[in-house]
Scaffold this motif. Structure first.
Motif, short mmCIF file in Angstrom:
data_model
loop_
_atom_site.label_atom_id
_atom_site.label_comp_id
_atom_site.label_asym_id
_atom_site.label_seq_id
_atom_site.Cartn_x
_atom_site.Cartn_y
_atom_site.Cartn_z
N ILE A 179 0.84 -1.20 0.00
CA ILE A 179 0.00 0.00 0.00
C ILE A 179 0.87 1.25 0.00
O ILE A 179 0.59 2.22 -0.72
N ASP A 180 1.94 1.24 0.79
CA ASP A 180 2.84 2.38 0.83
C ASP A 180 3.48 2.64 -0.54
O ASP A 180 3.61 3.78 -0.97
N LYS A 181 3.88 1.57 -1.22
CA LYS A 181 4.48 1.72 -2.55
C LYS A 181 3.48 2.33 -3.53
O LYS A 181 3.81 3.24 -4.30
N ARG A 182 2.26 1.82 -3.52
CA ARG A 182 1.23 2.33 -4.44
C ARG A 182 0.90 3.79 -4.12
O ARG A 182 0.73 4.60 -5.03
N THR A 183 0.79 4.10 -2.85
CA THR A 183 0.47 5.46 -2.45
C THR A 183 1.59 6.40 -2.86
O THR A 183 1.33 7.49 -3.39
N ALA A 184 2.82 6.01 -2.64
CA ALA A 184 3.96 6.85 -3.01
C ALA A 184 3.98 7.09 -4.52
O ALA A 184 4.24 8.21 -4.98
N LYS A 185 3.69 6.06 -5.28
CA LYS A 185 3.67 6.18 -6.74
C LYS A 185 2.56 7.14 -7.19
O LYS A 185 2.78 8.00 -8.05
N ALA A 186 1.38 7.02 -6.59
CA ALA A 186 0.26 7.89 -6.95
C ALA A 186 0.57 9.34 -6.58
O ALA A 186 0.28 10.27 -7.35
N LEU A 187 1.16 9.54 -5.42
CA LEU A 187 1.51 10.90 -5.01
C LEU A 187 2.57 11.50 -5.92
O LEU A 187 2.51 12.69 -6.27
N GLU A 188 3.54 10.72 -6.32
CA GLU A 188 4.59 11.20 -7.21
C GLU A 188 4.01 11.60 -8.56
O GLU A 188 4.36 12.66 -9.12
N THR A 189 3.12 10.79 -9.08
CA THR A 189 2.48 11.10 -10.36
C THR A 189 1.68 12.39 -10.26
O THR A 189 1.75 13.25 -11.14
N ALA A 190 0.90 12.52 -9.20
CA ALA A 190 0.09 13.73 -9.01
C ALA A 190 0.99 14.95 -8.86
O ALA A 190 0.69 16.03 -9.40
N LYS A 191 2.08 14.80 -8.15
CA LYS A 191 3.01 15.91 -7.94
C LYS A 191 3.63 16.35 -9.26
O LYS A 191 3.76 17.55 -9.54
N GLN A 192 4.02 15.38 -10.10
CA GLN A 192 4.60 15.71 -11.41
C GLN A 192 3.60 16.47 -12.28
O GLN A 192 3.95 17.47 -12.92
N LYS A 193 2.36 16.02 -12.29
CA LYS A 193 1.34 16.71 -13.08
C LYS A 193 1.14 18.13 -12.59
O LYS A 193 1.04 19.07 -13.38
N TRP A 194 1.08 18.29 -11.28
CA TRP A 194 0.88 19.61 -10.71
C TRP A 194 2.05 20.53 -11.06
O TRP A 194 1.85 21.69 -11.42
N GLU A 195 3.26 20.02 -10.97
CA GLU A 195 4.43 20.83 -11.29
C GLU A 195 4.47 21.21 -12.77
O GLU A 195 4.85 22.34 -13.12
N GLU A 196 4.05 20.30 -13.64
CA GLU A 196 4.00 20.61 -15.07
C GLU A 196 2.98 21.72 -15.33
O GLU A 196 3.24 22.65 -16.10
N GLU A 197 1.81 21.62 -14.70
CA GLU A 197 0.79 22.65 -14.88
C GLU A 197 1.27 23.99 -14.36
O GLU A 197 1.06 25.03 -14.97
N LYS A 198 1.95 23.95 -13.22
CA LYS A 198 2.48 25.17 -12.62
C LYS A 198 3.53 25.79 -13.53
O LYS A 198 3.52 27.00 -13.76
N GLN A 199 4.43 24.97 -14.08
CA GLN A 199 5.47 25.47 -14.97
C GLN A 199 4.86 26.06 -16.24
O GLN A 199 5.31 27.11 -16.73
N ASN A 200 3.84 25.41 -16.78
CA ASN A 200 3.17 25.95 -17.97
C ASN A 200 2.54 27.30 -17.69
O ASN A 200 2.62 28.22 -18.51
N ALA A 201 1.94 27.45 -16.52
CA ALA A 201 1.33 28.72 -16.16
C ALA A 201 2.39 29.80 -15.99
O ALA A 201 2.21 30.95 -16.43
N VAL A 202 3.51 29.46 -15.38
CA VAL A 202 4.61 30.42 -15.20
C VAL A 202 5.17 30.83 -16.57
O VAL A 202 5.41 32.02 -16.82
N ASN A 203 5.38 29.87 -17.45
CA ASN A 203 5.90 30.18 -18.79
C ASN A 203 4.95 31.10 -19.54
O ASN A 203 5.38 32.04 -20.22
N GLN A 204 3.65 30.82 -19.44
CA GLN A 204 2.65 31.64 -20.12
C GLN A 204 2.68 33.06 -19.55
O GLN A 204 2.62 34.04 -20.30
N ALA A 205 2.79 33.18 -18.24
CA ALA A 205 2.83 34.49 -17.61
C ALA A 205 4.08 35.26 -18.03
O ALA A 205 4.03 36.47 -18.26
N GLU A 206 5.22 34.57 -18.14
CA GLU A 206 6.46 35.22 -18.57
C GLU A 206 6.35 35.71 -20.01
O GLU A 206 6.81 36.82 -20.33
#
Length: 171
Positions: free
Chosen positions: A36-63
């Protein structure tokens, strides 16, 4: 974002439990916790990567917008709004066309489950697809009915009424 992660975790836990039941393996509590810990860590990592990509896209657009002059910035914003409106209009058109296709299927006494088979970008193409489907569907139904209606031909000789009356009277 948190709801999506929780949903993914729950779904993965359910899948893990089903898979464990199918394999008829037993796990100790520590093994189960580890999985369960492995699956949870994997899901959190995936969600974190998506969030960071969206954040970076927003920053790039603002720049990009910050570097533009006021007129260019307004033009870029207007273009983005127009693209969003075009996308929404296309989605609405697809929804209307889907509704119309379902209505035409009902009029032709065809199951509305076939709507995905007849969908197209053009209303005329949808009508042509429905007509072709109706033709093939009717042929298939007719062939099936003909096949089921085939039976054995009656045997020549004795008539059913004559024999049953004589047998009933004991003659």
């Amino acid at each position: 974002m948190t709801e999506t992660t929780e949903t993914e975790q729950t779904t993965e836990q359910e899948q893990e439990t089903k898979q464990a039941e199918q394999n008829e393996q037993t796990f100790t509590q520590s093994e189960l916790d580890s999985l369960i810990d492995k699956r949870t860590a994997k899901a959190l990592e995936t969600a974190k990567q998506k969030w960071e990509e969206e954040k970076q896209n927003a920053v790039n657009q603002a720049e990009k917008l910050a570097k533009l002059s006021a007129a260019e910035r307004k033009e870029a914003e207007d273009k983005a709004k127009q693209e969003a409106m075009d996308k929404r209009e296309q989605e609405l058109n697809q929804r209307e066309m889907r509704y119309e296709a379902q209505h035409q299927l009902e009029e032709n006494a065809l199951p509305t489950d076939f709507v995905d088979m007849v969908m197209s970008d053009d209303a005329e193409k949808v009508s042509e697809n429905i007509a072709a489907l109706k033709s093939q569907f009717d042929k298939a139904v007719e062939a099936s009915v003909t096949e089921k209606m085939r039976g054995n031909t009656p045997k020549a000789g004795k008539t059913a009424e004559g024999n049953s009356l004589k047998d009933a009277l004991g003659l």
